[in-house]
Design a protein around this motif. Structure first.
Motif, PDB file in Angstrom:
ATOM      1  N   ARG A  61       0.813  -1.208   0.000  1.00 19.84           N
ATOM      2  CA  ARG A  61       0.000   0.000   0.000  1.00 19.84           C
ATOM      3  C   ARG A  61       0.848   1.261   0.000  1.00 19.84           C
ATOM      4  NH1 ARG A  61      -5.284  -1.075   1.068  1.00 19.84           N
ATOM      5  NH2 ARG A  61      -5.733  -3.232   1.610  1.00 19.84           N
ATOM      6  N   PHE A  62       0.218   2.362  -0.420  1.00 20.13           N
ATOM      7  CA  PHE A  62       0.822   3.682  -0.344  1.00 20.13           C
ATOM      8  C   PHE A  62       0.205   4.394   0.854  1.00 20.13           C
ATOM      9  CE2 PHE A  62       2.119   4.338  -5.072  1.00 20.13           C
ATOM     10  CZ  PHE A  62       2.863   3.169  -5.006  1.00 20.13           C
ATOM     11  N   TYR A  63       1.029   5.159   1.582  1.00 19.64           N
ATOM     12  CA  TYR A  63       0.557   5.766   2.820  1.00 19.64           C
ATOM     13  C   TYR A  63       0.680   7.285   2.782  1.00 19.64           C
ATOM     14  CZ  TYR A  63       0.757   1.024   4.635  1.00 19.64           C
ATOM     15  OH  TYR A  63       0.551  -0.310   4.828  1.00 19.64           O
ATOM     16  N   THR A  64      -0.214   7.926   3.504  1.00 14.24           N
ATOM     17  CA  THR A  64      -0.127   9.359   3.737  1.00 14.24           C
ATOM     18  C   THR A  64      -0.454   9.598   5.209  1.00 14.24           C
ATOM     19  OG1 THR A  64      -0.849  11.537   2.981  1.00 14.24           O
ATOM     20  CG2 THR A  64      -2.535   9.836   3.150  1.00 14.24           C
ATOM     21  N   THR A  65      -0.229  10.825   5.693  1.00 16.42           N
ATOM     22  CA  THR A  65      -0.425  11.087   7.110  1.00 16.42           C
ATOM     23  C   THR A  65      -0.865  12.535   7.325  1.00 16.42           C
ATOM     24  OG1 THR A  65       0.611  10.868   9.302  1.00 16.42           O
ATOM     25  CG2 THR A  65       1.977  11.777   7.534  1.00 16.42           C
ATOM     26  N   ASP A  66      -1.053  12.896   8.564  1.00 21.44           N
ATOM     27  CA  ASP A  66      -1.395  14.272   8.930  1.00 21.44           C
ATOM     28  C   ASP A  66      -0.085  15.061   9.019  1.00 21.44           C
ATOM     29  OD1 ASP A  66      -2.083  16.666  10.126  1.00 21.44           O
ATOM     30  OD2 ASP A  66      -3.564  15.777  11.462  1.00 21.44           O
ATOM     31  N   PHE A  67       0.272  15.737   7.945  1.00 23.26           N
ATOM     32  CA  PHE A  67       1.556  16.431   7.896  1.00 23.26           C
ATOM     33  C   PHE A  67       1.589  17.629   8.847  1.00 23.26           C
ATOM     34  CE2 PHE A  67       1.257  14.267   3.760  1.00 23.26           C
ATOM     35  CZ  PHE A  67       2.437  13.526   3.812  1.00 23.26           C
ATOM     36  N   ASP A  68       0.449  18.248   9.099  1.00 25.05           N
ATOM     37  CA  ASP A  68       0.410  19.356  10.049  1.00 25.05           C
ATOM     38  C   ASP A  68       0.765  18.876  11.454  1.00 25.05           C
ATOM     39  OD1 ASP A  68      -0.302  21.158   8.068  1.00 25.05           O
ATOM     40  OD2 ASP A  68      -2.463  20.856   8.383  1.00 25.05           O
TER      41      ASP A  68
END
Length: 470
Positions: A61-68
């Motif tokens: 899978r590809f992941y993203t997150t809460d960058f703030d």
């Protein structure tokens, strides 16, 4: 050392059980301009032919997150007490780039690819596809983190950028391997078309730490096995695994530093529950994935289940140095539960390939999914092993050592204070790998006579940092 040897030796003598395999993952591919291999290997392939992406629960899978939130966690203005010493030491190590000249191909690659035929050729291509996708996923996440943290914490941001460099190098090397089979992953298409899974920052830390450490143990175990059993060396990419796995280990060590810089992710009851959850998720995913592809491991002389259990046990032991709680994977009941999950998963796969109507399939899946979830829950609820990082109040060989110590070790080694033959960050030989693994990082192979000097070096650094009372 005895414990490690007991686990490594059976792998070298792995048997080859017969088990069915099932392909559950496809990605968009394109033919390259290189001359085609034998017709038997690529029958029916046409120039620019594409394959649709097939998503499953076990797909990389590809992941993203809460960058703030990530920016707040590592902002030196918000977190005045954030200790950057370990991060700066890590940064110097990443800047050294031990594997800068390691990933250089030769004519053996194409020659070996042309010799692979039949079902194993297909399953090997899938191995390259999945590995390339996983590495590229890491590249995208680390690159974005490096970009977003540049203003709030330049040191951590640069480390993420250098880690994305490593992941891009790995993905490119794997994709180049696919060109030996006249294929190539359309990485630009993957970037746009794949679904991204959102994880909160602390979950990113848990998941990526485990991913890097389990990758280390997979690569080094395969490398050691093939080095002692060269008759199974079917493709030269495995010869690169010794140095390759050190990138994975360094990445994992950096996430160790990240977690220690955020103790709220490690020191309460919720952290214990999440730590075990992610351990179980990673172990079960690997076990089910690999048991669907036993022919790959059989062809390189490995018993899939024994290989996986070795990797799980060693990863769990490494993880126990930082996670507050881990699974009791050395309890025989844990493996029995994994094996029951494999049986249920095979039934689900067979049902999915049947000719039943979709509605009928879904009805038949209900009891199987319930049984699988029941086994997963039962594994999760097994009595855990309480663990966690050890304070530097006492210096013991099994304790994790900070990045500053590692940096000092390499500094003294380069200056000649430690007389050790230096290569590009190889793994220590088996005779000393228990010491290396107990320190939870990789360093240029020390001979037995150097170990005492290395311990003294560690003590010296710790004394200077007032972290140990001698």
């Amino acid at each position: 050392m005895a414990a490690e040897m007991a686990l490594v030796k059976p792998i070298i003598k792995f048997g080859v059980p017969k088990a069915p395999t099932s392909r559950a993952f496809t990605v968009r591919m394109s033919a390259t301009a290189t001359p085609p291999p034998p017709a038997s290997a690529v029958a029916g392939k046409k120039k620019n032919q594409k394959q649709e992406i097939k998503e499953t629960l076990l797909t990389p899978r590809f992941y993203t997150t809460d960058f703030d939130e990530m920016e707040k966690l590592f902002s030196t203005e918000i977190n005045k007490n954030l200790d950057l010493a370990d991060f700066e030491a890590c940064l110097q190590e990443f800047k050294t780039d031990f594997n800068q000249t390691h990933f250089v191909r030769n004519k053996e690659f194409k020659e070996a690819a042309d010799k692979l035929e039949g079902p194993f050729r297909s399953i090997f291509v899938e191995f390259l596809e999945r590995s390339c996708t996983a590495e590229f996923s890491g590249f995208l996440l680390y690159k974005e983190l490096g970009r977003r943290l540049k203003k709030t914490n330049p040191v951590v941001a640069e480390i993420f950028s250098l880690m994305s460099r490593d992941e891009a190098r790995h993905a490119g090397f794997l994709n180049k391997g696919l060109s030996d089979f006249n294929l190539a992953l359309d990485l630009g298409f993957l970037t746009k078309a794949r679904k991204y899974t959102f994880f909160k920052p602390k979950f990113i830390f848990y998941a990526t730490y485990l991913s890097e450490k389990i990758g280390y143990w997979r690569y080094i175990t395969i490398y050691r096995h093939l080095k002692q059993n060269p008759e199974f060396q079917c493709y030269p990419i495995f010869k690169y695994f010794e140095n390759w796995c050190q990138d994975e280990n360094r990445h994992g060590d950096f996430f160790t530093a990240l977690l220690k810089a955020q103790p709220q992710f490690l020191n309460d009851w919720k952290a214990k529950l999440w730590a075990r959850f992610f351990c179980l998720s990673v172990y079960v995913t690997m076990y089910l994935n690999d048991c669907q592809r036993t022919s790959f491991y059989e062809n390189i002389g490995l018993n899939t289940k024994e290989f996986d259990m070795h990797v799980i046990i060693e990863t769990n032991r490494t993880t126990a140095r930082i996670f507050p709680s881990v699974l009791d994977v050395e309890n025989p009941e844990f493996k029995r539960k994994l094996d029951r999950m494999v049986v249920i998963n095979q039934q689900l796969l067979a049902l999915g390939e049947s000719d039943d109507l979709p509605f009928v399939k879904n009805l038949k899946k209900i009891p199987l999914v319930a049984a699988l979830l029941s086994e997963i829950l039962a594994a999760y609820l097994m009595k855990p092993v309480e663990s966690g990082s050890v304070d530097f109040a006492e210096f013991e060989p099994q304790m994790p050592v900070s990045a500053t110590v590692k940096s000092e070790w390499r500094k003294q080694q380069r200056s000649g204070d430690i007389n050790t033959q230096v290569s590009i960050c190889p793994l220590p030989p088996v005779s000393t790998c228990d010491f290396e693994n107990s320190l939870s990082f990789s360093f240029p192979s020390p001979h037995a006579l150097c170990l005492g000097r290395y311990k003294e070096c560690c003590k010296s650094v710790l004394r200077s940092r007032a972290q140990i009372a001698l």
